[in-house]
Design a protein around this motif. Structure first.
Motif, PDB file in Angstrom:
ATOM      1  N   UNK A  32       0.762  -1.340  -0.029  1.00  0.00           N
ATOM      2  CA  UNK A  32      -0.150  -0.060  -0.140  1.00  0.00           C
ATOM      3  C   UNK A  32       0.791   1.160  -0.073  1.00  0.00           C
ATOM      4  N   UNK A  33       2.109   1.213   0.327  1.00  0.00           N
ATOM      5  CA  UNK A  33       2.966   2.292   0.466  1.00  0.00           C
ATOM      6  C   UNK A  33       3.847   2.278  -0.715  1.00  0.00           C
ATOM      7  N   UNK A  34       4.167   0.990  -1.320  1.00  0.00           N
ATOM      8  CA  UNK A  34       5.187   1.261  -2.571  1.00  0.00           C
ATOM      9  C   UNK A  34       4.389   1.255  -3.728  1.00  0.00           C
ATOM     10  N   UNK A  35       3.165   0.784  -3.734  1.00  0.00           N
ATOM     11  CA  UNK A  35       2.267   0.826  -5.046  1.00  0.00           C
ATOM     12  C   UNK A  35       1.108   1.327  -5.031  1.00  0.00           C
ATOM     13  N   UNK A  36       0.716   2.563  -4.277  1.00  0.00           N
ATOM     14  CA  UNK A  36      -0.608   3.062  -4.019  1.00  0.00           C
ATOM     15  C   UNK A  36      -1.686   2.880  -5.357  1.00  0.00           C
ATOM     16  N   UNK A  41      -7.716  -1.539  -7.736  1.00  0.00           N
ATOM     17  CA  UNK A  41      -7.983  -2.729  -8.257  1.00  0.00           C
ATOM     18  C   UNK A  41      -8.187  -3.838  -7.399  1.00  0.00           C
ATOM     19  N   UNK A  42      -8.349  -3.588  -5.976  1.00  0.00           N
ATOM     20  CA  UNK A  42      -8.468  -4.784  -5.105  1.00  0.00           C
ATOM     21  C   UNK A  42      -9.635  -4.574  -4.216  1.00  0.00           C
ATOM     22  N   UNK A  43     -10.072  -5.889  -3.680  1.00  0.00           N
ATOM     23  CA  UNK A  43     -11.243  -5.568  -2.762  1.00  0.00           C
ATOM     24  C   UNK A  43     -10.794  -4.804  -1.706  1.00  0.00           C
ATOM     25  N   UNK A  44     -12.220  -4.168  -1.103  1.00  0.00           N
ATOM     26  CA  UNK A  44     -12.359  -2.994   0.182  1.00  0.00           C
ATOM     27  C   UNK A  44     -11.590  -3.671   1.228  1.00  0.00           C
ATOM     28  N   UNK A  49      -6.866  -3.480   5.285  1.00  0.00           N
ATOM     29  CA  UNK A  49      -5.820  -4.432   5.674  1.00  0.00           C
ATOM     30  C   UNK A  49      -4.294  -3.667   5.271  1.00  0.00           C
ATOM     31  N   UNK A  50      -4.339  -3.463   4.194  1.00  0.00           N
ATOM     32  CA  UNK A  50      -2.956  -2.885   3.708  1.00  0.00           C
ATOM     33  C   UNK A  50      -2.662  -1.626   4.432  1.00  0.00           C
ATOM     34  N   UNK A  67       1.171  -9.132  -5.728  1.00  0.00           N
ATOM     35  CA  UNK A  67       2.409  -9.813  -5.568  1.00  0.00           C
ATOM     36  C   UNK A  67       3.293  -9.546  -6.799  1.00  0.00           C
ATOM     37  N   UNK A  68       4.578  -9.370  -6.330  1.00  0.00           N
ATOM     38  CA  UNK A  68       5.653  -9.228  -7.237  1.00  0.00           C
ATOM     39  C   UNK A  68       6.876  -9.851  -6.678  1.00  0.00           C
ATOM     40  N   UNK A  69       7.509 -10.916  -7.311  1.00  0.00           N
ATOM     41  CA  UNK A  69       8.320 -11.580  -6.929  1.00  0.00           C
ATOM     42  C   UNK A  69       9.896 -10.825  -6.782  1.00  0.00           C
TER      43      UNK A  69
END
Length: 70
Positions: A32-36, A41-44, A49-50, A67-69
């Motif tokens: 949530x901090x690195x890819x706001x 595009x995600x459920x509420x 949570x994030x 998810x990003x490897x």
């Protein structure tokens, strides 16, 4: 596999019975901090949570849309 958004908390400590503090290994999901922009595009429930500083648990990364490897 490890996600690039998973990081160790710099503020987590364990307190021993004698009052001594030692760093604790606590993993947090920080997407949530690195890819706001992905928040829309995600459920509420995932947004809540994030943004609240999600404490990571085993299995949380499976099928996560952010998810990003690493």
């Amino acid at each position: 596999m490890t996600c690039r958004h998973l990081h160790r908390s710099a503020e987590a400590y364990r307190v021993a019975p004698d009052g001594a503090e030692a760093p604790a290994i606590v993993l947090l999901c920080g997407w949530a901090e690195s890819a706001p922009p992905q928040l829309v595009d995600v459920p509420r429930w995932m947004q809540r949570e994030a943004l609240g500083g999600h404490l990571w648990r085993e299995g949380d990364c499976e099928k996560c849309p952010c998810f990003e490897a690493a």
